[in-house]
Scaffold this motif. Structure first.
Motif, PDB file in Angstrom:
ATOM      1  N   VAL A  20      36.053   7.218  -6.993  1.00 34.01           N
ATOM      2  CA  VAL A  20      36.754   8.337  -6.360  1.00 34.01           C
ATOM      3  C   VAL A  20      36.159   9.640  -6.852  1.00 34.01           C
ATOM      4  N   ARG A  21      36.363  10.707  -6.055  1.00 37.97           N
ATOM      5  CA  ARG A  21      35.937  12.048  -6.426  1.00 37.97           C
ATOM      6  C   ARG A  21      37.162  12.927  -6.694  1.00 37.97           C
ATOM      7  N   VAL A  22      37.046  13.787  -7.688  1.00 38.41           N
ATOM      8  CA  VAL A  22      38.148  14.675  -8.049  1.00 38.41           C
ATOM      9  C   VAL A  22      38.543  15.558  -6.877  1.00 38.41           C
ATOM     10  N   THR A  23      37.555  16.169  -6.224  1.00 37.70           N
ATOM     11  CA  THR A  23      37.859  17.114  -5.142  1.00 37.70           C
ATOM     12  C   THR A  23      38.584  16.440  -3.982  1.00 37.70           C
ATOM     13  N   GLU A  24      38.182  15.197  -3.658  1.00 37.94           N
ATOM     14  CA  GLU A  24      38.825  14.487  -2.551  1.00 37.94           C
ATOM     15  C   GLU A  24      40.258  14.119  -2.898  1.00 37.94           C
ATOM     16  N   LEU A  25      40.476  13.684  -4.135  1.00 45.18           N
ATOM     17  CA  LEU A  25      41.837  13.338  -4.545  1.00 45.18           C
ATOM     18  C   LEU A  25      42.736  14.568  -4.581  1.00 45.18           C
ATOM     19  N   ALA A  26      42.199  15.676  -5.060  1.00 46.60           N
ATOM     20  CA  ALA A  26      42.997  16.916  -5.121  1.00 46.60           C
ATOM     21  C   ALA A  26      43.447  17.331  -3.730  1.00 46.60           C
ATOM     22  N   ALA A  27      42.534  17.238  -2.757  1.00 43.81           N
ATOM     23  CA  ALA A  27      42.883  17.609  -1.382  1.00 43.81           C
ATOM     24  C   ALA A  27      43.908  16.632  -0.799  1.00 43.81           C
ATOM     25  N   GLU A  28      43.737  15.362  -1.083  1.00 42.89           N
ATOM     26  CA  GLU A  28      44.625  14.345  -0.528  1.00 42.89           C
ATOM     27  C   GLU A  28      46.045  14.473  -1.061  1.00 42.89           C
ATOM     28  N   PHE A  29      46.161  14.717  -2.376  1.00 42.76           N
ATOM     29  CA  PHE A  29      47.495  14.769  -2.978  1.00 42.76           C
ATOM     30  C   PHE A  29      48.073  16.183  -3.048  1.00 42.76           C
ATOM     31  N   GLY A  30      47.285  17.185  -2.639  1.00 46.11           N
ATOM     32  CA  GLY A  30      47.790  18.547  -2.628  1.00 46.11           C
ATOM     33  C   GLY A  30      48.040  19.120  -3.999  1.00 46.11           C
ATOM     34  N   VAL A  31      47.184  18.766  -4.957  1.00 45.75           N
ATOM     35  CA  VAL A  31      47.307  19.286  -6.323  1.00 45.75           C
ATOM     36  C   VAL A  31      45.968  19.881  -6.738  1.00 45.75           C
ATOM     37  N   SER A  32      45.932  20.473  -7.920  1.00 44.01           N
ATOM     38  CA  SER A  32      44.705  21.102  -8.387  1.00 44.01           C
ATOM     39  C   SER A  32      43.724  20.075  -8.928  1.00 44.01           C
ATOM     40  N   ASP A  33      42.450  20.481  -9.002  1.00 38.91           N
ATOM     41  CA  ASP A  33      41.431  19.624  -9.621  1.00 38.91           C
ATOM     42  C   ASP A  33      41.819  19.277 -11.055  1.00 38.91           C
ATOM     43  N   MET A  34      42.384  20.267 -11.777  1.00 34.28           N
ATOM     44  CA  MET A  34      42.761  20.049 -13.167  1.00 34.28           C
ATOM     45  C   MET A  34      43.832  18.963 -13.294  1.00 34.28           C
ATOM     46  N   THR A  35      44.772  18.932 -12.361  1.00 32.79           N
ATOM     47  CA  THR A  35      45.803  17.893 -12.383  1.00 32.79           C
ATOM     48  C   THR A  35      45.190  16.510 -12.201  1.00 32.79           C
ATOM     49  N   ILE A  36      44.252  16.408 -11.257  1.00 35.06           N
ATOM     50  CA  ILE A  36      43.583  15.119 -11.029  1.00 35.06           C
ATOM     51  C   ILE A  36      42.778  14.719 -12.255  1.00 35.06           C
TER      52      ILE A  36
END
Length: 268
Positions: A20-36
C-alpha cells in the motif's frame, strides 16, 4: 472510523494486494499522511507488515531463509499450475530448453513430458525425476551435477562448468523473490551463480513467479528485471508490482488463477 478499525482495514489491504501507499490510504480514509504513517508504524511494531519508503508491504522472510522443496510445493498450487500451463505454450518440439530449480518449474516439467524431441537441461533433481519417469526415448534430459541445496537444486562450480559450454533456446527461471531494486533474487549464493550461468547460456529468459514473490528479497541477485524477455505471473500480483514489471521486463504475461473471474492477458 476508529484508529483500530482503520488499521484493520489497512492490514487487510496489504494482505490482499501485497503493498500500500501512504498517499492512497490517506485519500481513501480522509485522514492526513501523518495519521496513516502512525497506523503503519503501529502495525509494523506488531510484526503485521513491513514499512517501506512511502508505504508498507507484507512482512518478508529473512534474505537467507531457504524453504525446502516440499515446503514450497504446497504453496500457491493453483497459481503455479496456471503459470506453468501458459509457460508450456512457449516450448516448441525439438527445442533445447533449461529449467532452473523450483516448484513452479517442476510444475512446468509435468507439462513438457508430451513435447517431442526436447532437450532439457536442469539443475533441479525433481525436474529431472519428473521427465525421466516418463521414459520417452525422443527426449534428452541433462542433469548438471553439483552440490545439493535445501530446495533440491544442484549448484556450485561443477554445475556452472557444465552449463558454460551449452547453448540453449529458452531458460525457464524460478525465483525466490522480486523487487524493483534487487531484481530477481535467491537466498542461496551458489544458486545465484548457477542461475546466472543458465541465463548466459540461453537465448531467451522466461521467469516464472507467482504473486507472493513480489517484495521478497533473497541475499543474492540473479539478474535485474530488464534481463527477462518474458515474465509469467498470476492475476493476484499487486497493481503496483504489475506497473513496475510492465515497465521493466520485455513482456509481462498475467494468467488467471482457476476459479477467479479475470481472464488471462498480456500487459503489453
Amino acid at each position: 472510523m476508529l484508529a483500530r478499525q482503520r488499521q484493520a482495514a489497512i492490514l487487510d489491504r496489504v494482505r490482499t494486494t501485497g503493498g500500500v501507499r501512504v498517499t492512497e490510504l490517506a485519500a481513501e480514509f480522509g485522514v492526513s499522511d501523518m495519521t496513516i504513517r502512525r497506523d503503519l508504524e503501529t502495525l509494523h511494531e506488531q510484526g503485521l507488515l513491513a514499512k517501506v519508503h512511502g508505504g508498507a508491504t507484507v512482512p518478508g522472510p529473512s534474505s537467507t531463509d531457504e524453504p525446502g522443496f516440499h515446503a514450497k510445493s504446497v504453496r500457491q498450487l493453483t497459481e503455479k499450475a496456471a503459470i506453468a500451463g501458459r509457460a508450456a505454450e512457449l516450448v516448441r518440439p525439438g527445442a533445447a530448453v533449461a529449467l532452473s530449480a523450483g516448484t513452479t518449474t517442476a510444475e512446468l516439467a509435468r507439462r513438457l513430458v508430451g513435447v517431442p524431441g526436447l532437450t532439457v537441461v536442469t539443475n533441479s533433481l525433481p525436474v529431472a525425476e519428473i521427465l525421466h519417469a516418463q521414459g520417452r526415448t525422443d527426449q534428452t534430459v541433462v542433469l548438471t551435477g553439483g552440490v545439493r541445496t535445501p530446495s533440491d537444486a544442484l549448484v556450485g562450480p561443477l554445475a556452472v562448468e557444465a552449463i558454460r559450454s551449452l547453448h540453449l533456446d529458452l531458460l525457464f527461471l524460478g525465483v525466490h523473490g522480486i523487487t524493483e531494486r534487487a531484481g530477481f533474487t535467491t537466498p542461496n549464493l551458489m544458486e545465484a551463480e548457477t542461475d546466472r550461468a543458465l541465463v548466459a547460456a540461453a537465448d531467451r529468459l522466461v521467469v516464472l513467479a507467482d504473486h507472493t514473490k513480489w517484495g521478497t528479497v533473497g541475499i543474492s541477485s540473479i539478474v535485474g528485471l530488464s534481463a527477462a524477455d518474458v515474465l509469467v505471473t498470476d492475476d493476484r500480483m499487486a497493481p503496483e508490482a504489475r506497473r513496475v514489471l510492465d515497465e521493466k521486463v520485455g513482456e509481462l504475461v498475467v494468467v488467471a488463477s482457476p476459479g477467479r473471474a479475470t481472464t488471462e492477458g498480456t500487459a503489453r
